[in-house]
Write an enzyme that holds these catalytic residues in place. Structure first.
Site, short mmCIF file in Angstrom:
data_model
loop_
_atom_site.label_atom_id
_atom_site.label_comp_id
_atom_site.label_asym_id
_atom_site.label_seq_id
_atom_site.Cartn_x
_atom_site.Cartn_y
_atom_site.Cartn_z
N GLY A 1 46.70 -89.05 13.43
CA GLY A 1 45.59 -89.58 14.35
C GLY A 1 45.20 -88.73 14.88
N HIS A 2 44.00 -90.07 14.89
CA HIS A 2 42.49 -89.22 15.15
C HIS A 2 41.45 -89.82 16.68
CE1 HIS A 2 42.40 -87.12 10.33
NE2 HIS A 2 43.33 -86.39 11.77
#
Ligand code: GDP
Ligand code: IMO
Ligand code: MG
Length: 424
Positions: free
Chosen positions: A40-41
């Protein structure tokens, strides 16, 4: 600009997404090469927040190619949702987003197995993201997996899916006493995905070879962090891919000779989400305070992240296995109100001093920590944009980290927004 690989040096969530977005302007191609929807960036551009799980974090820049490599385990539903989310924000990915035909496909039975395996483990659960990562990589390594190329051939796909589902159902029913899944439902669902995905699929080995031939500048975007690497991390409390820099070459199909520069991202402290050893974890109120101030809740699962002090032993290990050339320190602002800041420089277990990172997690779980203490700066750094305006004690902290780790810090991040960055 040399071809550059950006990796996390801790247990993930170091702020890789933000940094990739900043660096991407100087590159032509941005490549994800390992992991999958577990990542999850987060990118914050003004007030607008983006969280990417599969799409490379360079996608917001126009005229850049973004590539999802063969080393990725790709959940088509997640991928298509991400594209839809971008389209809603008027960001068009047609013509600049590519998926490797060799990437492996995540199916509902991988996610189901992920959850069942975790439940079975009880207290020793890994705390996975539940995105089917481990089971999909297991199928890949045992040569049972289904790749993107196969998904696009309906008949071939049908046969292989049937066989795989039959096998998984035997596990669900006989081993876990759970419900079987229907291959027909999955087949229908995935044929529809295949049609939508087809325009993005290509031979990325050829695409990368041509890019290298044309002297294109390539940015390799790591997911997870070196301490979650399946070989070098806190096994078995790791992910199932090579999150250290070694994953690049096998994950996209370019020679290791093509990676010229390796940047390691570390928070000014440490976090970890999920279970497993975490020597410098801060229990109680102080840990809670850092979690709140740093917004330390998982980008993928929303789980609270465990917080702790900077662990130089662990970081030095990550630096070694990846040959890190420079560091970027993120979330310095989160320590703004700490009067004293600790840096772990060694572990002691049963009278033995460790200044290298032990493979045995029993040592990591039962060690006494050797800390160096530095005084905090107790000043808001979030509005600072140049090194000369940083509080002296904040500079001292960065210098101390540099000295202990033995690698120069090139940038410091003081907030989630794109502009909150200081070059040193
Ligand atoms: P990634 O997985 O390495 O890309 O990191 P995540 O996006 O999962 O987590 C990092 C979080 O910290 C995100 O919410 C970012 O918006 C935020 N962030 C990144 N850099 C900074 C920083 O320097 N200061 C603060 N306060 N937040 C940051
Ligand atoms: P980014 O790229 C933080 C952790 C999970 C769990 C372990 C195994 O955002 O830094 P998995 O679902 O991979 O089988 O879970 O790895 N994990 C991450 N933690 N950031 C991530 O990615 C992670 N990806 C996996 O929490 O402990
Ligand atoms: Mg993350």
């Amino acid at each position: 600009m040399a071809n550059t690989c950006v990796i996390g040096l801790q247990w993930g969530d170091e702020g890789k997404g933000k940094i990739i977005d900043i660096l991407a302007k100087d590159f032509d191609i941005i490549v994800r090469y390992q992991g999958g929807g577990n990542a999850g960036h987060t990118l914050l551009i003004g007030d607008e927040k983006f969280i990417f799980h599969l799409i490379p974090s360079g996608i917001l820049h126009k005229n850049k190619k973004c590539v999802i490599g063969n080393g990725i385990v790709l959940d088509p539903n997640l991928f298509l949702n991400e594209i839809e989310g971008l389209a809603e924000k008027n960001i068009n990915v047609d013509g600049n987003l590519f998926i490797s035909d060799r990437a492996h496909v995540v199916f509902p039975y991988h996610k189901k197995l992920d959850l069942l395996q975790e439940k079975q483990k009880g207290n020793s659960m890994i705390g996975t993201t539940g995105r089917g990562i481990g089971p999909c990589y297991t199928d890949k390594i045992s040569r049972e997996g289904i790749r993107v190329a196969e998904l696009l051939h309906k008949e071939q796909f049908k046969e292989k899916l049937k066989k795989n589902v039959e096998e998984k159902n035997r596990i669900f029913v006989n081993l876990y006493n759970d419900e079987p899944v229907s291959w027909e439902d999955i087949y229908e669902e995935y044929c529809a995905y295949a049609e939508k995905m087809a325009p993005f699929v290509c031979d990325t080995v050829d695409l990368m070879a041509r890019a290298i031939n044309d002297n294109s500048k390539i940015l390799f975007e790591g997911a997870q962090g070196a301490l979650l690497d399946v070989d070098f991390g806190t096994y078995p409390f790791t992910t199932s891919s090579n999150a250290a820099a070694g994953g690049v070459s096998s994950g996209i199909g370019v020679s290791p000779k093509q990676v010229h520069n390796i940047i390691g991202i570390t928070k000014a402290y440490t976090t970890r989400v999920g279970s497993g050893p975490f020597p410098t974890e801060i229990e109680g109120e102080q840990g809670e305070h850092i979690r709140k101030k740093g917004g330390e809740f998982g980008s993928t699962t929303g789980r609270p992240r465990r917080c702790g002090w900077f662990d130089a032993v662990a970081i030095q290990h990550s630096v070694r296995i990846s040959g890190v050339d420079s560091l970027i320190v993120t979330k310095l602002d989160v320590l703004d109100d700490q009067e004293t800041i600790k840096i772990c420089t060694g572990y002691k277990n049963n009278g033995t001093l460790y200044n290298t990172f032990p493979a045995d997690i029993n040592i990591l779980n039962n060690c006494e920590l050797i800390y160096e203490e530095v005084s905090g700066w107790c000043e808001d750094t979030s509005g600072i944009r140049s090194e000369k305006n940083l509080p002296e004690k904040a500079v001292d902290y960065i210098k101390t980290l540099e000295e202990i780790v033995g690698v120069k810090v090139k940038m410091v991040s003081v907030g989630p927004e794109r502009s909150q960055i200081i070059s040193l």
